[in-house]
Design a protein around this motif. Structure first.
Motif, short mmCIF file in Angstrom:
data_model
loop_
_atom_site.label_atom_id
_atom_site.label_comp_id
_atom_site.label_asym_id
_atom_site.label_seq_id
_atom_site.Cartn_x
_atom_site.Cartn_y
_atom_site.Cartn_z
N GLU A 174 -7.12 -3.09 -7.43
CA GLU A 174 -8.15 -4.16 -7.50
C GLU A 174 -8.16 -4.57 -8.98
OE1 GLU A 174 -11.73 -2.78 -5.85
OE2 GLU A 174 -11.17 -3.40 -3.79
N HIS A 175 -7.85 -3.88 -9.64
CA HIS A 175 -8.06 -3.94 -11.37
C HIS A 175 -6.86 -4.91 -11.91
CE1 HIS A 175 -11.44 -1.32 -11.35
NE2 HIS A 175 -10.85 -0.26 -10.92
N ASN A 190 0.65 -1.13 0.20
CA ASN A 190 -0.08 -0.23 0.18
C ASN A 190 0.74 1.32 -0.07
OD1 ASN A 190 -2.29 -1.33 0.14
ND2 ASN A 190 -2.21 -1.59 2.49
N ALA A 215 -8.37 8.57 -8.69
CA ALA A 215 -8.20 8.19 -7.28
C ALA A 215 -8.87 9.48 -6.41
CB ALA A 215 -7.42 7.58 -6.45
N ALA A 241 -7.03 3.38 1.38
CA ALA A 241 -8.23 2.75 0.86
C ALA A 241 -8.30 3.14 -0.84
CB ALA A 241 -9.68 3.09 1.46
N LYS A 242 -7.87 4.17 -1.08
CA LYS A 242 -8.03 4.39 -2.67
C LYS A 242 -6.65 3.50 -3.37
CE LYS A 242 -9.76 9.14 -1.96
NZ LYS A 242 -9.50 10.60 -2.14
N SER A 293 -8.03 9.05 3.50
CA SER A 293 -8.56 7.72 2.60
C SER A 293 -7.50 7.19 1.55
CB SER A 293 -9.98 8.29 2.10
OG SER A 293 -9.21 9.57 1.17
N ASN A 330 -5.71 0.62 -2.51
CA ASN A 330 -6.42 -0.69 -2.55
C ASN A 330 -7.45 -0.77 -3.92
OD1 ASN A 330 -4.94 -1.79 -0.46
ND2 ASN A 330 -6.36 -1.11 0.97
N ARG A 331 -8.31 0.22 -4.01
CA ARG A 331 -9.34 0.07 -4.89
C ARG A 331 -8.65 0.16 -6.52
NH1 ARG A 331 -12.41 3.34 -1.43
NH2 ARG A 331 -11.90 5.49 -2.25
#
Length: 288
Positions: A277-278, A122, A237, A270-271, A267, A273-274
């Motif tokens: 995810e791709h 991260n 993001a 978390a951004k 945040s 991680n999103r």
């Protein structure tokens, strides 16, 4: 760096540092109106306990003898940091001349360093060499910055990318602040490897092709490990906040690990991680 270039660099550095120190900060009366910011040459000479003529010659880049003890006094007068003091000594005494210039070989990332890159999932992390060439990165760095794998090896220089790629110019909210951290590292290397002519050639190219480079280079500080807070506006993001920590990697290759740690209670993590995810590039990417 030949002798004339080295002395010119010393002259520019001393002038820039003198301009940053106010009379009040140096314990001197402010006096009347000053035409230029910072201390006068004679004031630096007074604080350092040297003659005004000698200091003027030093600042003019004349080839004069300077002892370590006298340079210590000049460093104290100009309130130099430890890294800035090393830079002064490298240029004034050519202390880096005895340092072996590393071979023109692609540095290898050790298995342990690869593991560190993988574990910093991260935290966007970039591995660079003493010339700021990017030699490794992790998946998070590919998502936040750009996919370095798609760049030819010769284009993977962090300093050059900061001035040539629109992704970097639009990413940082304060682009000049973002650039200053890398320039401070580059200047530390520049003073450390005074005999490597590559640095002067590279600086000449940057001055020629990027008009906004020279002002930022002149203003840059000297720091081998700056820690700064960076705000990004990522295209996908949005707002992201990072603490940049620069770590020297022990070993013969003189590598540096630049880690962007998400600011707690934001945040940002978390951004990241999103974003990841791709489908993404390999989690650890060495340069070709």
């Amino acid at each position: 760096m030949n002798q004339q270039t080295r002395l010119q660099a010393l002259s520019a550095f001393l002038k820039a540092q003198r301009a940053k120190v106010s009379p009040e900060a140096a314990g001197l009366p402010a006096g009347g109106r000053r035409r230029t910011p910072g201390l006068r040459r004679e004031e630096v000479a007074q604080l350092a306990g040297v003659s005004p003529t000698w200091y003027t010659w030093l600042e003019q880049g004349r080839d004069i003898r300077a002892s370590s003890s006298v340079l210590d006094c000049v460093a104290a007068a100009l309130k130099l940091t430890a890294d800035e003091r090393k830079y002064l000594f490298s240029l004034a005494l050519e202390t880096g001349a005895g340092m072996t210039v590393l071979k023109e070989e692609q540095p290898e990332i050790s298995p342990s360093l690869r593991t560190i890159l993988q574990e910093l999932r991260n935290c966007p992390t970039i591995i660079s060499d003493r010339r700021c060439h990017i030699v490794g990165w992790n998946q998070a760095a590919s998502h936040v910055f750009l996919d370095f794998e798609q760049l030819p090896h010769e284009q993977r220089n962090m300093i050059r990318l900061l001035f040539t790629r629109k992704e970097f110019r639009s990413l940082a909210v304060n682009w000049e602040h973002f650039v200053s951290g890398f320039l401070s590292i580059f200047r530390a290397y520049y003073g450390q490897y005074v005999e490597d002519e590559w640095y002067e050639q590279f600086l000449g190219e940057m001055r020629e092709h990027h008009p906004d480079f020279q002002p930022l280079w002149e203003q840059s500080r000297v720091s081998s490990a700056p820690e700064v807070l960076i705000e990004f506006r990522h295209a996908k993001a949005g707002k992201m906040l990072f603490h940049l920590t620069s770590l020297q990697v022990q070993g013969e290759s003189d590598l540096r690990c630049s880690v962007y740690t998400p600011v707690p209670d934001s945040s940002t993590e978390a951004k990241i991680n999103r974003l990841m995810e791709h489908k993404a590039p390999p989690s650890v990417s060495p340069a070709d």
